[in-house]
Write an enzyme that holds these catalytic residues in place. Structure first.
Site, PDB file in Angstrom:
ATOM      1  CB  CYS A   1      37.956  75.738  69.192  1.00 42.01           C
ATOM      2  SG  CYS A   1      36.222  75.331  69.375  1.00 42.01           S
TER       3      CYS A   1
ATOM      4  CD  GLU B   1      44.054  77.356  69.031  1.00 44.19           C
ATOM      5  OE1 GLU B   1      44.211  78.293  68.233  1.00 44.19           O
ATOM      6  OE2 GLU B   1      42.944  76.844  69.270  1.00 44.19           O
TER       7      GLU B   1
ATOM      8  CD  GLU C   1      41.406  79.704  53.116  1.00 44.84           C
ATOM      9  OE1 GLU C   1      40.321  79.875  53.701  1.00 44.84           O
ATOM     10  OE2 GLU C   1      42.496  80.106  53.562  1.00 44.84           O
TER      11      GLU C   1
ATOM     12  CB  SER D   1      43.346  81.685  64.562  1.00 39.54           C
ATOM     13  OG  SER D   1      43.412  82.652  63.532  1.00 39.54           O
TER      14      SER D   1
ATOM     15  CG  PHE E   1      41.009  73.977  59.117  1.00 38.75           C
ATOM     16  CD1 PHE E   1      41.064  72.619  59.437  1.00 38.75           C
ATOM     17  CD2 PHE E   1      41.818  74.850  59.830  1.00 38.75           C
ATOM     18  CE1 PHE E   1      41.922  72.150  60.433  1.00 38.75           C
ATOM     19  CE2 PHE E   1      42.667  74.392  60.822  1.00 38.75           C
ATOM     20  CZ  PHE E   1      42.713  73.042  61.125  1.00 38.75           C
TER      21      PHE E   1
ATOM     22  CE  LYS F   1      36.617  83.045  53.716  1.00 37.75           C
ATOM     23  NZ  LYS F   1      37.554  81.878  53.679  1.00 37.75           N
TER      24      LYS F   1
END
Ligand code: NAD
Length: 500
Positions: free
Chosen positions: A282, A383, A177, A227, A150, A174
């Site tokens: 990240c 994290e 969402e 992740s 995301f 993909k």
């Protein structure tokens, strides 16, 4: 509800047929603004079938055809920067300038893909034996898939598909969402640029869609960014199904500050890299390791700067930091801060309970700064992916490096110093895939590759750069003999061929 975000299959919008939808929320207001269709196995299969069909011609297309489409796409992407950034801000929450930065970094990879002709140049050795030449070429794989997070809804897909399609593959994306609209906009622009139908497809959804891509017999390779637990699942499952996989995972990026560093520059860098995009990067710096006696002064300088950060909706040009992606994530981030004191941390700034007037339902959290954080604290080990910066203390350079190298993550890291020798030593000794010297977020330019070590990357290839071209192609070596009509035929020889 205003509209529904649909899939993009075979060059056109495809309404969801599964009957399952997920909410898309504006993080600054907390309101559900849109629903996104979740793909069933059949819908994923339809996207892969469209990509497979398109590969029959795209895989044979000329480099000139591919690059001319990519140049047109680049121009369209450039012209639509603002619109894409607005979509990102509306669904992700990051401030508009930051969203524009993400589009700009994605555009760098399109630049690289426009020059794929140079990257795909093969190698030729002439006369390796009498009248024998050898050439090495690289060919596309077929249908490849990308699964993206995301936090960079435009940039991370752009890390993948421009190179994949430039190499002659067809692509099924993909996206996350949580903020799916930017991916659909990219699909529309590719179509406008003249990309043949089916070369680029988008299926939205969750684990159902992802797991189908991982097992689909017609998907040759999977690129994943997200992740660490999911990256591990992707790598294990897709390799077990015989696919080539690059799976980039999470991070805990450290910044080592040596006693000779310019502390103002280090504090500026730490604050920008820790709290930019609300820490949902990240490559965010989430742990500063202060060496020697600089800790107190550095923490004070970070605190002064961090307190001034303006938090508000990403659409407000004066906002420097927006909300977090979901309420659940905001609450999870807050638990790390609330539990920090009991774990031995000094809580210098506590951003929990923060809200923005007029936007009380937004997913807000303020700035948190934790000092003297023990390595046993959960706030250090996990994290957090929020605006929480941990400061740790080390007596020496060696202790600092050992602390960083003990982390299971190895994405990015930085050193702040004026000592070139120490910086050089750090580059060689540190166990991470990307290193910054007086640069806090060392995201490599498009023509170098991006990727971490250890639990930050599963697979052999970094993403984009030369690694990208390598990942999306496979090698072939052709050995050719053209005998001269005057040659005496060699005759039958059952010995292993030798070159002479
Ligand atoms: P995530 O792992 O939750 O989701 C990533 C993708 O995987 C999404 O498309 C999601 O729909 C899908 N997914 C989620 N759960 C799944 C499951 N159980 N099975 C199959 N698919 C699943 O990550 P996120 O929260 O969207 O993104 C944030 C994470 O991504 C952070 O950990 C961040 O460090 C990481 N990230 C890493 C990089 C990098 O380059 N290393 C870059 C950006 C983000």
């Amino acid at each position: 509800m205003t509209n529904i975000v649909n899939h993009w299959i075979g060059g056109k919008s495809a309404e969801g047929a599964s009957g399952t939808y997920g909410p898309v929320t504006n993080p600054a207001t907390g309101a559900v603004t849109t629903e996104v269709a979740f793909a069933s196995v059949d819908e994923v299969d339809a996207a892969v079938a469209a990509a497979k069909e398109a590969y029959l011609t795209w895989g044979q297309s000329s480099l000139a055809q591919r690059t001319s489409i990519l140049f047109r796409f680049r121009a369209l992407l450039d012209a639509h920067r603002d619109e894409i950034a607005e979509l990102i801000t509306a669904e992700h929450g990051k401030v508009h300038s930051d969203a524009l930065g993400e589009v700009a970094r994605g555009l760098e990879i399109v630049d690289l893909a426009c020059g794929i002709t140079v990257q795909l140049k093969g190698e030729l050795s002439t006369q390796v034996a009498s009248r024998v030449d050898v050439s090495s070429i690289r060919q596309p794989l077929g249908v490849v898939a990308g699964i993206t997070p995301f936090n960079f809804p435009a940039m991370v897909p752009l890390w993948m598909f421009p190179i994949a399609v430039a190499c002659g593959n067809t692509f099924v994306l993909k996206p996350s969402e949580k903020d799916p609209s930017a991916a659909v906009k990219l699909a529309e622009l590719l179509s406008e640029a003249g990309l043949p139908d089916g070369v680029f497809n988008v299926v939205h959804g969750d684990k159902v869609a992802v797991d189908r891509l991982l097992e689909h017999p017609d998907v040759q390779a999977v690129s994943f960014v997200g992740s660490t637990p999911i990256a591990r699942h992707i790598h294990t499952t897709a390799t077990a199904n015989g696919k080539r996989v690059q799976a980039l995972g999470g991070a805990k990026n450290h910044m080592l500050v040596l006693p000779d560093a310019d502390l103002d520059a280090a504090a500026d860098a730490a604050v920008s890299a820790a709290y930019g995009s609300a820490g949902e990067r990240c490559m965010a710096i989430s742990a500063v390791v202060a060496v020697g006696a600089v800790g107190d002064e550095l923490v004070e300088k970070i605190r002064e700067r961090a307190e001034k950060i303006k938090i508000g909706p990403g659409t407000d040009p004066s906002s420097e930091m927006g909300p977090l992606i979901t309420k659940a994530h905001r609450d999870k981030v807050a638990t790390y801060v609330r539990g920090a004191a009991a774990e031995g941390c000094e809580v210098v700034l506590d951003g929990t309970g923060y809200t923005v007037d007029g936007h009380e339902d937004g997913h807000w959290i303020g700035i948190s700064l934790l000092d003297r954080v023990p390595t046993t604290a959960k706030a250090y080990q996990d994290e957090i992916f929020g605006p929480v910066l941990c400061v740790l203390r080390a007596e020496t350079y060696e202790e600092g490096v050992a602390l960083i190298n003990a982390s299971p993550f190895g994405n990015g890291t930085a050193i702040f110093t004026r000592d070139g020798g120490a910086a050089r030593r750090f580059q060689l000794e540190i166990e991470a895939g990307m290193v910054g010297v007086n640069v806090p977020i060392p995201v490599p330019v498009g023509y170098h590759s991006f990727g971490g070590w250890k639990d930050s990357l599963f697979g052999d290839h970094h993403i984009y750069g030369n690694d990208g071209t390598h990942f999306y192609t496979r090698g072939k070596v052709v050995t050719t003999r053209w005998p001269d009509p005057a040659d005496t035929p060699a005759g039958v020889d059952l010995g292993f061929p030798r070159n002479h």
